[in-house]
Structures are given as C-alpha cells and as structure tokens.
Motif scaffolding. Structure first.
Motif, PDB file in Angstrom:
ATOM      1  N   ARG A  72       0.844  -1.082  -0.119  1.00  0.00           N
ATOM      2  CA  ARG A  72      -0.202   0.006  -0.064  1.00  0.00           C
ATOM      3  C   ARG A  72       1.019   1.318  -0.004  1.00  0.00           C
ATOM      4  O   ARG A  72       1.284   1.639   0.985  1.00  0.00           O
ATOM      5  N   HIS A  73       1.055   1.717  -1.036  1.00  0.00           N
ATOM      6  CA  HIS A  73       2.073   2.856  -1.335  1.00  0.00           C
ATOM      7  C   HIS A  73       3.275   2.957  -0.560  1.00  0.00           C
ATOM      8  O   HIS A  73       3.585   3.977  -0.004  1.00  0.00           O
ATOM      9  N   ARG A  74       3.932   1.720  -0.505  1.00  0.00           N
ATOM     10  CA  ARG A  74       5.156   1.808   0.088  1.00  0.00           C
ATOM     11  C   ARG A  74       6.227   2.579  -0.008  1.00  0.00           C
ATOM     12  O   ARG A  74       6.576   2.551  -1.410  1.00  0.00           O
ATOM     13  N   SER A  75       6.722   3.496   0.654  1.00  0.00           N
ATOM     14  CA  SER A  75       7.837   4.086   0.527  1.00  0.00           C
ATOM     15  C   SER A  75       8.963   3.878   1.570  1.00  0.00           C
ATOM     16  O   SER A  75       8.513   3.472   2.735  1.00  0.00           O
ATOM     17  N   PHE A  76      10.354   3.928   1.479  1.00  0.00           N
ATOM     18  CA  PHE A  76      11.182   3.937   2.464  1.00  0.00           C
ATOM     19  C   PHE A  76      12.459   4.632   2.331  1.00  0.00           C
ATOM     20  O   PHE A  76      12.858   5.060   1.350  1.00  0.00           O
ATOM     21  N   THR A  77      13.076   4.881   3.526  1.00  0.00           N
ATOM     22  CA  THR A  77      14.239   5.750   3.547  1.00  0.00           C
ATOM     23  C   THR A  77      15.398   4.836   4.285  1.00  0.00           C
ATOM     24  O   THR A  77      15.001   4.141   5.146  1.00  0.00           O
ATOM     25  N   ILE A  78      16.715   5.028   4.152  1.00  0.00           N
ATOM     26  CA  ILE A  78      17.522   4.492   4.666  1.00  0.00           C
ATOM     27  C   ILE A  78      18.625   5.330   5.345  1.00  0.00           C
ATOM     28  O   ILE A  78      19.084   6.406   4.501  1.00  0.00           O
ATOM     29  N   THR A  79      19.039   5.404   6.571  1.00  0.00           N
ATOM     30  CA  THR A  79      20.304   6.206   7.280  1.00  0.00           C
ATOM     31  C   THR A  79      20.951   5.142   7.958  1.00  0.00           C
ATOM     32  O   THR A  79      20.869   4.181   8.510  1.00  0.00           O
ATOM     33  N   ALA A  80      22.258   5.534   7.586  1.00  0.00           N
ATOM     34  CA  ALA A  80      23.382   4.764   8.034  1.00  0.00           C
ATOM     35  C   ALA A  80      23.962   5.453   9.084  1.00  0.00           C
ATOM     36  O   ALA A  80      24.203   6.558   9.272  1.00  0.00           O
ATOM     37  N   PRO A  81      24.216   4.446  10.381  1.00  0.00           N
ATOM     38  CA  PRO A  81      24.795   5.274  11.615  1.00  0.00           C
ATOM     39  C   PRO A  81      26.235   5.489  11.541  1.00  0.00           C
ATOM     40  O   PRO A  81      26.775   5.131  10.569  1.00  0.00           O
ATOM     41  N   GLU A  82      26.578   6.479  12.381  1.00  0.00           N
ATOM     42  CA  GLU A  82      28.260   6.689  12.133  1.00  0.00           C
ATOM     43  C   GLU A  82      29.028   5.751  12.379  1.00  0.00           C
ATOM     44  O   GLU A  82      30.232   5.762  11.816  1.00  0.00           O
ATOM     45  N   ASN A  83      28.991   4.844  13.350  1.00  0.00           N
ATOM     46  CA  ASN A  83      29.636   3.592  13.676  1.00  0.00           C
ATOM     47  C   ASN A  83      28.976   2.559  12.913  1.00  0.00           C
ATOM     48  O   ASN A  83      28.579   1.494  13.240  1.00  0.00           O
ATOM     49  N   LEU A  84      29.076   2.393  11.548  1.00  0.00           N
ATOM     50  CA  LEU A  84      28.526   1.493  10.665  1.00  0.00           C
ATOM     51  C   LEU A  84      29.116   0.024  10.826  1.00  0.00           C
ATOM     52  O   LEU A  84      30.357   0.178  10.732  1.00  0.00           O
ATOM     53  N   THR A  85      28.524  -0.946  11.045  1.00  0.00           N
ATOM     54  CA  THR A  85      29.105  -2.294  11.089  1.00  0.00           C
ATOM     55  C   THR A  85      29.817  -2.473   9.769  1.00  0.00           C
ATOM     56  O   THR A  85      29.170  -2.154   8.542  1.00  0.00           O
ATOM     57  N   SER A  86      30.997  -3.110   9.699  1.00  0.00           N
ATOM     58  CA  SER A  86      31.953  -3.316   8.318  1.00  0.00           C
ATOM     59  C   SER A  86      31.054  -4.456   7.548  1.00  0.00           C
ATOM     60  O   SER A  86      30.714  -5.474   8.371  1.00  0.00           O
ATOM     61  N   PRO A  87      30.682  -3.800   6.461  1.00  0.00           N
ATOM     62  CA  PRO A  87      29.948  -5.137   5.582  1.00  0.00           C
ATOM     63  C   PRO A  87      30.812  -6.503   5.503  1.00  0.00           C
ATOM     64  O   PRO A  87      30.100  -7.646   5.595  1.00  0.00           O
ATOM     65  N   ARG A  88      32.033  -6.416   5.658  1.00  0.00           N
ATOM     66  CA  ARG A  88      32.951  -7.542   5.463  1.00  0.00           C
ATOM     67  C   ARG A  88      32.513  -8.653   6.715  1.00  0.00           C
ATOM     68  O   ARG A  88      32.454  -9.752   6.491  1.00  0.00           O
ATOM     69  N   LYS A  89      32.489  -7.963   8.103  1.00  0.00           N
ATOM     70  CA  LYS A  89      31.981  -8.806   9.017  1.00  0.00           C
ATOM     71  C   LYS A  89      30.837  -9.506   8.995  1.00  0.00           C
ATOM     72  O   LYS A  89      30.457 -10.306   9.858  1.00  0.00           O
ATOM     73  N   ARG A  90      29.733  -9.247   8.272  1.00  0.00           N
ATOM     74  CA  ARG A  90      28.339  -9.609   8.044  1.00  0.00           C
ATOM     75  C   ARG A  90      28.033 -10.652   7.065  1.00  0.00           C
ATOM     76  O   ARG A  90      27.137 -10.933   6.808  1.00  0.00           O
ATOM     77  N   ILE A  91      29.332 -10.731   6.299  1.00  0.00           N
ATOM     78  CA  ILE A  91      29.006 -11.741   5.075  1.00  0.00           C
ATOM     79  C   ILE A  91      28.623 -12.971   5.414  1.00  0.00           C
ATOM     80  O   ILE A  91      27.801 -13.809   4.999  1.00  0.00           O
ATOM     81  N   ILE A  92      29.271 -13.565   6.517  1.00  0.00           N
ATOM     82  CA  ILE A  92      29.289 -15.167   6.952  1.00  0.00           C
ATOM     83  C   ILE A  92      27.923 -15.236   7.321  1.00  0.00           C
ATOM     84  O   ILE A  92      27.027 -16.115   7.112  1.00  0.00           O
ATOM     85  N   PRO A  93      27.355 -14.557   8.399  1.00  0.00           N
ATOM     86  CA  PRO A  93      25.822 -14.496   8.831  1.00  0.00           C
ATOM     87  C   PRO A  93      24.646 -14.338   7.725  1.00  0.00           C
ATOM     88  O   PRO A  93      23.841 -15.131   7.800  1.00  0.00           O
ATOM     89  N   ALA A  94      24.973 -13.483   6.670  1.00  0.00           N
ATOM     90  CA  ALA A  94      23.975 -13.411   5.500  1.00  0.00           C
ATOM     91  C   ALA A  94      24.136 -14.535   4.879  1.00  0.00           C
ATOM     92  O   ALA A  94      23.033 -15.126   4.259  1.00  0.00           O
ATOM     93  N   ILE A  95      25.081 -15.311   4.534  1.00  0.00           N
ATOM     94  CA  ILE A  95      25.295 -16.389   3.704  1.00  0.00           C
ATOM     95  C   ILE A  95      24.701 -17.522   4.404  1.00  0.00           C
ATOM     96  O   ILE A  95      23.900 -18.447   3.805  1.00  0.00           O
ATOM     97  N   LYS A  96      24.670 -17.516   5.758  1.00  0.00           N
ATOM     98  CA  LYS A  96      24.377 -18.773   6.512  1.00  0.00           C
ATOM     99  C   LYS A  96      22.690 -18.690   6.762  1.00  0.00           C
ATOM    100  O   LYS A  96      22.076 -19.834   6.469  1.00  0.00           O
ATOM    101  N   THR A  97      22.258 -17.646   6.867  1.00  0.00           N
ATOM    102  CA  THR A  97      20.710 -17.105   6.750  1.00  0.00           C
ATOM    103  C   THR A  97      20.144 -17.629   5.392  1.00  0.00           C
ATOM    104  O   THR A  97      18.862 -18.575   5.559  1.00  0.00           O
ATOM    105  N   CYS A  98      21.014 -17.468   4.268  1.00  0.00           N
ATOM    106  CA  CYS A  98      20.295 -17.760   2.985  1.00  0.00           C
ATOM    107  C   CYS A  98      20.432 -19.284   2.786  1.00  0.00           C
ATOM    108  O   CYS A  98      19.381 -20.010   2.201  1.00  0.00           O
ATOM    109  N   ALA A  99      21.569 -19.774   3.181  1.00  0.00           N
ATOM    110  CA  ALA A  99      21.707 -21.419   2.987  1.00  0.00           C
ATOM    111  C   ALA A  99      20.750 -22.217   3.855  1.00  0.00           C
ATOM    112  O   ALA A  99      20.055 -23.232   3.289  1.00  0.00           O
ATOM    113  N   ASP A 100      20.360 -21.630   5.144  1.00  0.00           N
ATOM    114  CA  ASP A 100      19.486 -22.404   5.973  1.00  0.00           C
ATOM    115  C   ASP A 100      18.271 -22.398   5.382  1.00  0.00           C
ATOM    116  O   ASP A 100      17.487 -23.382   5.330  1.00  0.00           O
TER     117      ASP A 100
END
Length: 327
Positions: A169-197
């Motif tokens: 229903r008329h979906r809109s969205f914005t994204i804000t990055a925090p100043e201390n953003l998690t390094s994308p590299r550190k999040r690779i393995i959890p994201a892969i395991k979620t997908c695989a599971d």
C-alpha cells in the motif's frame, strides 16, 4: 523542481538492489550489486502455480522487500517504511525526505510507469526517487529500463495505488546509516548462513532445493499446461534470463557475490560453493533456452532435457548451500 543533490543515478541489473544502491551511496556506502544481493540473503527459489494463474511462475529470489529488510538488519541501518491507503499521505511520505535531501525507495506496479516498454503488471517493482516537479517524478530504475528516468506524477500515483499480487500500500522507505556502521565484511558469513539455511530447510516443497526438484517433474507437462505454449514458454524463459534477474534466475548475481566474498575471506567452503554456483548459473541459462525452444517448436524432448538439468541443479545447489552452511 526539487532534486536531491549529488545523486549517483547508476542503474544495475535488478530493481531492488538498484534502488538500495542509490539510497546507500547517498549515505556514503558504495557496495557492488552482487554484494548488496548477497548481504540481503536475496537468493531463493519458488515454484508457484495455482488455478487462477494462466501459467506457472519460477522465482529465484526472496519476496519483494525482504531483501531490503534483511540488508538493513544485517548492516545495522535505520530503515523507515511508510505504508498508507491515502494517496495524499503517500505523497507526503515521499516529498518530505526528498525536500530534506534524502532519496526515497518506492515499491509499485511497473505497468503504470511511462518508460516501461513491456506493459505487464508486476506489483513487486522497486525504484529510487530523487526529485520531482509539477508534472514528473525523477527515478532511478535498472540499467535495462534506462537508469535515470522520469514518469508522470499521475502514472506514479497509479503505480503506487495498484492492488493485486505482490503489491504494497503506497510503500515508501528511506535508509540512514549510523556513524559507527558495521563493516559489511564482518556481516558476510551470517548473511550467507541465513540464505543457506532457508534454502536447505524450506517449509514447503515449492521452495529451495525441493522446489527445483519439484519443477523438474512439473516442467515436463508445460506444453499441456499452457493454452498458448508458443507464447507462454518463451515468456517464462525470458523472465528467468532478463526480467531484472541478472541472468540465470539470479544465479549469476549470487555466483559473483561468492567470488567477491572468496577474495575477502579465505575459505575452501566458499571456493567450492563458488565453483558449484558457476556451474549452476550456466545450467539455468541452458534450462531457459530449452524451455523457450520447447514453446517455439512444440517438441517435448526439450522439456525432458530441461527436466534432467533441473534434477541436476537441485543437487548442485543443495551441495553448494551445504558447503556454505559450514562457514
């Protein structure tokens, strides 16, 4: 005319990752399209058929907007989502961030967008909007659709208000990055395991590796399943290869994601899975070609071949995801 300054209006292959790229680059985070897709655990498989459908649908990714929610969660981004049944409120949800210098993602039905050449209803389409004037909205869509494009405000309003499968229903969205953003590299393995599971343990037989196995049997009946096989089968093949999938039903994107990960993380599991997805991507493209040829020729032998490749694909992708679950 109101525009967000300095927008990098790069169109990619897939609509949701294209929009996410625009929103994240505006926050100073520039990731490749395969990395956006993989960090959002975007890969999946669904075989969808019901009495009300003229022909079955094969999907290669998670449901619309799930990728955005997963990516925001995995990177610790602030995702603000607006949904409303009021067109006036929906417009306010878009102009307020743009007036404040922030692009907005929109989920809508591509049928009503002026620049779309193929007039097909698809309610799960996603674009980024970065400006507007009295007549037009300025959007970023995929590279095949033109990248930086515009559509009439009236067409945009119809696209956002449309109801039906996959619409919001008329979906809109914005994204804000925090100043201390998690390094994308550190999040690779959890994201892969979620997908695989999710892929290895689907709740129903239409999904994941079980869905591919089911398709192997169902595809043999596709000439009989269709009232117009000369149109329906080539159309199904086109959707697998070209409709924003990046080719091979999103498997090219996931293959490239795994290749990028293997350069960042030293893992034999990653390297094995990457070589398996390289093989799978090539086989999906062959399956699409066989389905198209079956429709054009009416020869069921092509569907027999496609079926045996799909059996093989179910095994290859299951093996690949089992490797990834060991990370």
């Amino acid at each position: 005319m109101t525009m967000v300054e300095g927008i990098d209006a790069r169109g990619m292959q897939h609509c949701e990752t294209t929009a996410l790229g625009v929103l994240l680059r505006n926050e100073g985070l520039d990731l490749s399209e395969p990395m956006l897709f993989g960090l959002g655990s975007g890969l999946s498989f669904v075989y969808w058929d019901s009495k009300g459908m003229s022909f079955p649908f094969l999907g290669g990714r998670v449901k619309p907007f799930e990728l955005t929610r997963s990516l925001a969660a995995v990177l610790g981004l602030e995702l603000r989502v607006g949904e409303t049944s009021s067109p006036r409120k929906a417009w306010q949800n878009v102009v307020a961030p743009i007036d404040a210098g922030r692009p907005v993602g929109l989920q809508l039905d591509s049928y009503h967008l002026d620049y779309f050449s193929s007039k097909v209803h698809f309610g799960g389409h996603v674009v980024a909007m970065y400006g507007y004037d009295e007549h037009d909205a300025y959007l970023v869509d995929t590279a095949p659709q033109g990248g930086a494009v515009s559509t009439s405000l009236a067409g945009l309003a119809r696209a956002r208000a449309e109801r039906g499968p996959m619409t919001a229903r008329h979906r809109s969205f914005t994204i804000t990055a925090p100043e201390n953003l998690t390094s994308p590299r550190k999040r690779i393995i959890p994201a892969i395991k979620t997908c695989a599971d999710a892929f290895l343990h689907p709740p129903i037989a239409n999904l994941g590796h079980r869905g591919i196995e089911k398709t192997a049997g169902q595809v043999l009946k596709w000439l009989q399943r269709s009232d117009n096989p000369r149109e329906d089968l080539p159309q199904a093949a086109l959707l697998m290869e070209r409709a924003g999938t990046g080719g091979a039903l999103f498997r090219n994107l996931y293959r490239d994601f795994l290749a990028e990960c293997a350069q960042l993380i030293d893992s034999s599991h990653l390297r094995t899975a990457h070589s398996l997805y390289t093989e799978a991507a090539s086989l999906w493209t062959q399956v699409a070609a066989l389905i198209a040829t079956a429709g054009e020729s009416g020869d069921a032998k092509n569907l027999m071949q496609a079926g045996s490749l799909l059996h093989e694909l179910s095994r290859i992708e299951r093996d690949a995801m089992q490797e990834l679950s060991k990370l």
